[in-house]
Design an enzyme around this catalytic site. Structure first.
Site, PDB file in Angstrom:
ATOM      1  N   ASP A   1       0.828  -1.208   0.000  1.00  0.00           N
ATOM      2  CA  ASP A   1       0.000   0.000   0.000  1.00  0.00           C
ATOM      3  C   ASP A   1       0.866   1.264   0.000  1.00  0.00           C
ATOM      4  O   ASP A   1       1.690   1.463   0.892  1.00  0.00           O
ATOM      5  CB  ASP A   1      -0.878  -0.040   1.260  1.00  0.00           C
ATOM      6  CG  ASP A   1      -2.079   0.861   1.176  1.00  0.00           C
ATOM      7  OD1 ASP A   1      -2.086   1.777   0.340  1.00  0.00           O
ATOM      8  OD2 ASP A   1      -3.019   0.653   1.975  1.00  0.00           O
TER       9      ASP A   1
ATOM     10  N   GLY B   1      -4.721   3.560  -8.332  1.00  0.00           N
ATOM     11  CA  GLY B   1      -4.856   3.891  -9.744  1.00  0.00           C
ATOM     12  C   GLY B   1      -3.981   5.027 -10.224  1.00  0.00           C
ATOM     13  O   GLY B   1      -4.127   5.474 -11.364  1.00  0.00           O
TER      14      GLY B   1
ATOM     15  N   ASP C   1     -10.262   3.863  -1.801  1.00  0.00           N
ATOM     16  CA  ASP C   1     -10.901   2.869  -0.944  1.00  0.00           C
ATOM     17  C   ASP C   1     -12.413   2.864  -1.127  1.00  0.00           C
ATOM     18  O   ASP C   1     -13.046   3.912  -1.219  1.00  0.00           O
ATOM     19  CB  ASP C   1     -10.603   3.158   0.524  1.00  0.00           C
ATOM     20  CG  ASP C   1      -9.160   2.859   0.898  1.00  0.00           C
ATOM     21  OD1 ASP C   1      -8.391   2.454   0.014  1.00  0.00           O
ATOM     22  OD2 ASP C   1      -8.811   3.045   2.068  1.00  0.00           O
TER      23      ASP C   1
END
Length: 652
Positions: free
Chosen positions: A399, A442, A465
């Site tokens: 992440d 993205g 999210d």
């Protein structure tokens, strides 16, 4: 993408500090927006609060505290029915002082669908007063958008938002609600006759641990078979678990079988041995974040693994049990990552999961800290990859989070790719197959480069999210059109984890998605060939949630070995048709209604490139609809989907 919020004093303390507090007197001809029913307000993160910021503090813009208003988060949407009763809407808008400098938003006001106000990009410290005539209008829409740079810290306030009413108005304005109509689906009782489900193809690297649990249902006890297993693999006939390590590269067609008191089932499974052959179908499993967030611990993860077996979901093809953020606890004197007291022994937990024939996933970030502020992998990538391999990790979610502090203002493609290249190289050094999931929302059109050999991503997030509301779900679905050309076996677009069942990021509640929205959710993730990662409390699933997750007809679409994701072939206002080809020559078709009311939607065979009459099956009603010429029309519920499988007459 979790927000890091600045500490705030209580409202009374702000007054004591001398900050100006703006409080307006109520009037019988004024309706405050924060006095309305806010349960239908939709936004990209958190919950809306009356008279408070999104984080629950007094609404504060540029050091001015407002007694009235709504604290929202991009992307947000408030739709108000005016009944022609209002004459003016007004508000002061801006990014709440609680946000960091990253927050940047655009406020838009539409009246009867026409844009009346659109602010420039506002950041913390910027405010703008909005005051518009709405005399005779039927609908007011208040939008908060992320200014094109993601939703992080986009805490937008509609301070002092109110409507002035016409004298003698009989009906007061109200926020639009969408009725929770009965779900368009039929519960299908599980057959006692054995059936084999899930993926039809799986890949692995020769010489590395191999694990596959045959997903089969039926009245037990079941015994399992696997004819023509490649060298190095073995089957436990009592559990259906295939393990070992492939001795050589190559493709082997194995005939799986499951036998029980009510019969026997067989199905072909293709096993592919070679380099970079992981995730030949989208990963299916569970992730801890959407339900537990920072409250996750070893017991909750073990419970999820237990329930994956006891509920039968493993028998439908689900296999991953993934820990998200908050397991980390700094490093030892050699720089090796440590686990905190919630996870005293990762190798032991991994073994518990593997013994059930399930796979084990973990989480980290390329920055110095994870999104929740725990130790991440920056400058320790090789060590962390080695630790993951030693623990028996099968899946890594990586992440972006604090890596933004490393990249600083460099948003170039090489800068966006670099941290994922570094960890990709580290994973390649370990003697373990680990599915590599890039989580960076993205940025830089990751779908175009996530599978680059220098990275080796098996999946990549295409959006911010997800949260459990219609605005979030619709926005994600609409954003996926066109990405399908970049997905395929071994590399998948990931529109985020599921929001069905009991969810809530540590403050659990039943999903706010209505039943037909949940059906749309599952249908679209299947059509999009997206990873199917359950995000709910596995110990508290009701029958409807189980029916959604265990529908083998939707799972077969998601796990189709051809690996061709759906494209949007028709968009007619709020009516859409999505379709994907399947390995057996048929097509899966989704008729999607984005409207707030039921709509009749038609799919024309010509739009799908088909000519012959088509045999049509409804996959949520589990019903053959017959042979149909030219087109098929059906009423689709509001925010719903009718999922079909069509095949030309005469096809096998």
């Amino acid at each position: 993408m979790k927000n890091h919020l600045l500490p705030r004093l209580l409202f009374t303390a702000l007054c004591a500090m001398g900050l100006p507090v703006l409080a307006q007197q109520a009037s019988p001809n004024v309706v405050w927006i924060d006095a309305m029913n806010l349960t239908e307000v939709e936004q990209g993160w958190g919950q809306v609060h009356a008279g408070k910021s999104v984080d629950g503090h007094p609404i504060t813009l540029n050091n001015v505290v407002y007694a009235h208003g709504i604290g929202t988060h991009a992307d947000g949407n408030i739709v108000i029915t005016l009944h022609g009763a209002a004459t003016r809407f007004s508000a002061t808008v801006g990014v709440d002082d609680e946000a960091t400098k990253e927050g940047s938003v655009v406020f838009t006001v539409l009246v009867d669908g026409k844009e009346r106000v659109k602010t420039p990009v506002l950041k913390r410290g910027d405010t703008q007063v909005i005051s518009i005539d709405v005399t005779g209008a039927k609908q007011l829409t208040l939008q908060l958008d992320d200014a094109g740079d993601g939703i992080n810290n986009d805490h937008g306030d509609w301070a002092d938002a109110k409507l002035e009413l016409a004298p003698g108005a009989r009906q007061k304005p109200e926020i639009v609600t969408t009725p929770a109509t009965p779900p368009r689906y039929v519960h299908q009782a599980e057959s006692e006759v054995p059936q084999i489900h899930g993926a039809r193809i799986i890949g692995a690297t020769p010489g590395r641990d191999f694990l596959f649990r045959i997903p089969a249902t039926g009245k037990g006890p079941l015994s399992y078979g696997a004819a023509n297993l490649p060298s190095g693999l073995k089957l436990n006939p009592a559990t259906g678990i295939i393990s070992g390590a492939l001795k050589a590269a190559g493709t082997t067609r194995v005939i799986l079988s499951a036998r029980g008191p009510k019969g026997r089932a067989t199905r072909e499974l293709t096993i592919v041995g070679g380099e970079h052959k992981l995730a030949l179908t989208p990963p299916m499993g569970w992730n801890s974040w959407n339900v537990w967030a920072g409250a996750v611990d070893e017991d909750k993860v073990k419970a999820a693994a237990d329930e994956m077996i006891s509920t039968g979901l493993a028998a439908h093809g689900y296999s991953y049990i993934n820990i998200d953020d908050t397991w980390e606890a700094g490093r030892d004197d050699k720089g090796n990552i440590l686990t905190n007291k919630k996870f005293p022994d990762m190798a032991r937990l991994s073994g518990y999961i593997h013994k059930k024939g399930l796979r084990f996933g973990i989480y980290s970030s390329p920055g110095p800290q994870t999104c929740a502020g725990y130790t991440a992998s920056y400058e320790h990538e090789d060590q962390d990859a080695a630790s993951y391999a030693a623990w028996g990790v099968d899946y890594l979610k990586y992440d972006w989070c604090s890596y933004g502090r490393i990249a600083k203002d460099d948003h170039s493609l090489p800068a966006l790719m670099k941290p994922y290249q570094v960890m990709g190289a580290s994973l390649n050094k370990v003697n373990r197959d680990i599915v590599y999931s890039l989580c960076q929302y993205g940025m830089g059109e990751v779908w175009k480069w996530g599978a680059d050999p220098s990275i080796g991503g098996n999946a990549w997030r295409t959006t911010g999210d997800i949260v459990d509301n219609w605005h979030s779900l619709r926005g994600i679905i609409e954003s996926q059109a066109g990405h399908e050309v970049y997905a395929g076996p071994g590399h998948w677009n990931d529109p985020d984890m599921l929001m069905v069942g009991i969810v809530g990021f540590g403050k659990t509640h039943p999903t706010h998605l209505k039943p037909n929205e949940q059906i749309l959710h599952i249908s679209m993730w299947s059509l999009l060939a997206a990873p199917i990662l359950i995000g709910c409390d596995m110990t508290k699933m009701d029958q409807f949630t189980l029916d959604l997750l265990a529908n083998d007809e939707t799972i077969d679409i998601n796990q189709d070995p051809l690996g061709k994701a759906a494209s949007r072939v028709v968009k007619d206002g709020n009516r859409e048709v999505w379709a994907r080809p399947l390995f057996d020559g048929t097509k899966a078709v989704g008729l999607v209604n984005m409207d707030n009311e039921p709509q009749k939607i038609t799919v024309k065979w010509a739009d799908l490139g088909l000519k012959a009459p088509q045999a049509v099956r409804d996959l949520w009603l589990h019903k053959n609809l017959g042979t149909i010429n030219g087109s098929y029309t059906v009423e689709v519920p509001a925010h719903g989907c009718v999922l079909l499988k069509v095949k030309g007459v005469g096809r096998k």
